[in-house]
Design a protein around this motif. Structure first.
Motif, mmCIF file in Angstrom:
data_model
loop_
_atom_site.group_PDB
_atom_site.id
_atom_site.type_symbol
_atom_site.label_atom_id
_atom_site.label_comp_id
_atom_site.label_asym_id
_atom_site.label_seq_id
_atom_site.Cartn_x
_atom_site.Cartn_y
_atom_site.Cartn_z
ATOM 1 N N MET A 147 0.703 -1.118 0.065
ATOM 2 C CA MET A 147 -0.155 0.082 0.312
ATOM 3 C C MET A 147 0.845 1.245 0.063
ATOM 4 O O MET A 147 1.787 1.473 0.541
ATOM 5 C CB MET A 147 -0.947 -0.272 1.188
ATOM 6 C CG MET A 147 -1.785 1.203 1.276
ATOM 7 S SD MET A 147 -2.681 1.195 2.658
ATOM 8 C CE MET A 147 -3.929 -0.196 2.571
ATOM 9 N N LYS A 148 0.548 2.393 -0.810
ATOM 10 C CA LYS A 148 1.031 3.593 -0.628
ATOM 11 C C LYS A 148 0.409 4.446 0.244
ATOM 12 O O LYS A 148 -0.641 4.634 0.571
ATOM 13 C CB LYS A 148 1.043 4.409 -2.108
ATOM 14 C CG LYS A 148 1.894 3.563 -3.287
ATOM 15 C CD LYS A 148 1.793 4.130 -4.410
ATOM 16 C CE LYS A 148 2.753 3.417 -5.581
ATOM 17 N NZ LYS A 148 2.830 4.342 -6.908
ATOM 18 N N LYS A 149 1.550 5.360 0.893
ATOM 19 C CA LYS A 149 0.916 6.492 1.459
ATOM 20 C C LYS A 149 1.803 7.645 1.259
ATOM 21 O O LYS A 149 2.836 7.793 0.510
ATOM 22 C CB LYS A 149 0.979 6.193 3.004
ATOM 23 C CG LYS A 149 2.474 6.079 3.672
ATOM 24 C CD LYS A 149 2.257 5.765 5.034
ATOM 25 C CE LYS A 149 3.865 5.925 5.668
ATOM 26 N NZ LYS A 149 3.838 5.789 6.997
ATOM 27 N N ALA A 151 -2.144 23.301 -8.187
ATOM 28 C CA ALA A 151 -1.150 21.858 -8.659
ATOM 29 C C ALA A 151 -0.256 21.706 -7.357
ATOM 30 O O ALA A 151 0.415 22.529 -6.762
ATOM 31 C CB ALA A 151 -0.370 22.659 -9.718
ATOM 32 N N VAL A 152 -0.103 20.309 -7.312
ATOM 33 C CA VAL A 152 0.599 19.709 -6.260
ATOM 34 C C VAL A 152 1.556 18.805 -6.801
ATOM 35 O O VAL A 152 1.353 18.016 -7.733
ATOM 36 C CB VAL A 152 0.072 19.158 -5.186
ATOM 37 C CG1 VAL A 152 -0.694 20.464 -4.434
ATOM 38 C CG2 VAL A 152 -0.747 17.974 -5.495
ATOM 39 N N ALA A 153 2.634 18.251 -6.328
ATOM 40 C CA ALA A 153 3.410 17.216 -6.669
ATOM 41 C C ALA A 153 3.511 16.613 -5.319
ATOM 42 O O ALA A 153 4.089 16.804 -4.193
ATOM 43 C CB ALA A 153 5.084 17.756 -6.935
ATOM 44 N N VAL A 154 3.482 15.135 -5.574
ATOM 45 C CA VAL A 154 3.384 13.999 -4.388
ATOM 46 C C VAL A 154 4.423 13.252 -4.491
ATOM 47 O O VAL A 154 4.657 12.422 -5.575
ATOM 48 C CB VAL A 154 1.894 13.403 -4.495
ATOM 49 C CG1 VAL A 154 1.797 12.477 -3.152
ATOM 50 C CG2 VAL A 154 0.592 14.313 -4.477
ATOM 51 N N GLN A 155 5.009 13.090 -3.098
ATOM 52 C CA GLN A 155 5.908 11.926 -3.285
ATOM 53 C C GLN A 155 5.341 10.708 -2.347
ATOM 54 O O GLN A 155 4.802 10.824 -1.547
ATOM 55 C CB GLN A 155 7.053 12.142 -2.477
ATOM 56 C CG GLN A 155 8.307 11.320 -2.249
ATOM 57 C CD GLN A 155 9.351 11.762 -1.450
ATOM 58 O OE1 GLN A 155 9.449 12.861 -0.475
ATOM 59 N NE2 GLN A 155 10.592 11.028 -1.444
ATOM 60 N N TRP A 156 5.252 9.497 -2.987
ATOM 61 C CA TRP A 156 4.501 8.235 -2.331
ATOM 62 C C TRP A 156 5.689 7.592 -1.731
ATOM 63 O O TRP A 156 6.738 7.346 -1.893
ATOM 64 C CB TRP A 156 4.029 7.581 -3.368
ATOM 65 C CG TRP A 156 2.873 7.871 -4.225
ATOM 66 C CD1 TRP A 156 3.002 8.399 -5.535
ATOM 67 C CD2 TRP A 156 1.638 8.232 -3.728
ATOM 68 N NE1 TRP A 156 1.960 8.845 -5.909
ATOM 69 C CE2 TRP A 156 1.115 8.726 -4.961
ATOM 70 C CE3 TRP A 156 0.905 8.210 -2.597
ATOM 71 C CZ2 TRP A 156 -0.200 9.418 -4.719
ATOM 72 C CZ3 TRP A 156 -0.418 8.590 -2.633
ATOM 73 C CH2 TRP A 156 -0.887 9.183 -3.553
#
Length: 219
Positions: A1-3, A211-216
């Motif tokens: 699972m990613k968070k 706009a956003v950049a997400v690090q998983w």
């Protein structure tokens, strides 16, 4: 699972000082009602469809192009490639040579972000004399299957110019452009997942976005 490990905001704040393309509607935020007078707080917003950090739909440069409400939502999220071109000077084109080292990362469905750091010139005349994407780069990205590009300048094409090859091509091919974004220098991780959902504005040329950049993080 990613968070989610980290989120980087790539958007300008919305105020009366939000940077806009010359000639666009001047933004404003004013009080419409107050808790003391009407029993609730409410504000009036005035903005153009491309105020602040925004996306351009094909209709922006073509009367027969698709409007923002007709674009599938999967255009606006996906893994991104950040192309670092912070050495570019005023009114200098981003060329195929500049993206050479990223060609192995650019593939079908990727979002491409052009990191110029030009957003830091906000409030100066230099802000409108920014680096821009040339037509060859736009054509290459389209051929590689890129459907969405974002840039931390007021315009993907040259501001003040008479030709708009990036907008013309992306409009013709039914693709998306994100402009007037910021803070790409805060993306300090690989394979950012970008999300930039537009408002569902019927029949219009574009929309402001958060706009956003997400690090998983893998669990």
């Amino acid at each position: 699972m990613k968070k989610i490990k980290k989120i980087v905001d790539l958007s300008w704040e919305f105020t009366a000082e939000t940077p806009i393309y010359p000639g666009d509607p001047e933004p404003s935020v004013t009080v419409a009602t107050t808790l003391e007078n009407e029993g609730y707080n409410l504000s009036t917003l005035v903005m153009g469809t491309q105020t602040g950090s925004h996306v351009d739909a094909p209709y922006h440069f073509s009367n027969t192009g698709e409007t923002i409400d007709k674009m599938e939502l999967d255009f606006f999220l996906g893994e991104a490639v950040v192309i670092h071109v912070t050495g570019k000077k005023a009114n200098e084109a981003i060329t195929l040579e500049d993206i050479e080292e990223y060609k192995d990362e650019i593939s079908d469905g990727k979002i491409v972000l052009f990191h110029t750091n030009w957003y830091k010139t906000r409030g100066t005349d230099a802000f409108f004399h920014h680096p821009y994407v040339n037509g060859e780069v736009a054509k290459y990205l389209v051929e590689k299957g890129v459907r969405f590009i974002g840039i931390d300048t007021i315009n993907a094409d040259q501001t003040g110019g008479t030709e708009f090859p990036v907008h013309d091509l992306f409009s013709e091919k039914r693709l998306m452009i994100g402009e007037n974004w910021a803070y790409f220098d805060k993306i300090d991780f690989e394979h950012p997942f970008v999300i930039a959902l537009p408002m569902k504005i019927v029949g219009c040329d574009g929309s402001p976005v958060r706009a956003v950049a997400v690090q998983w993080e893998e669990e």
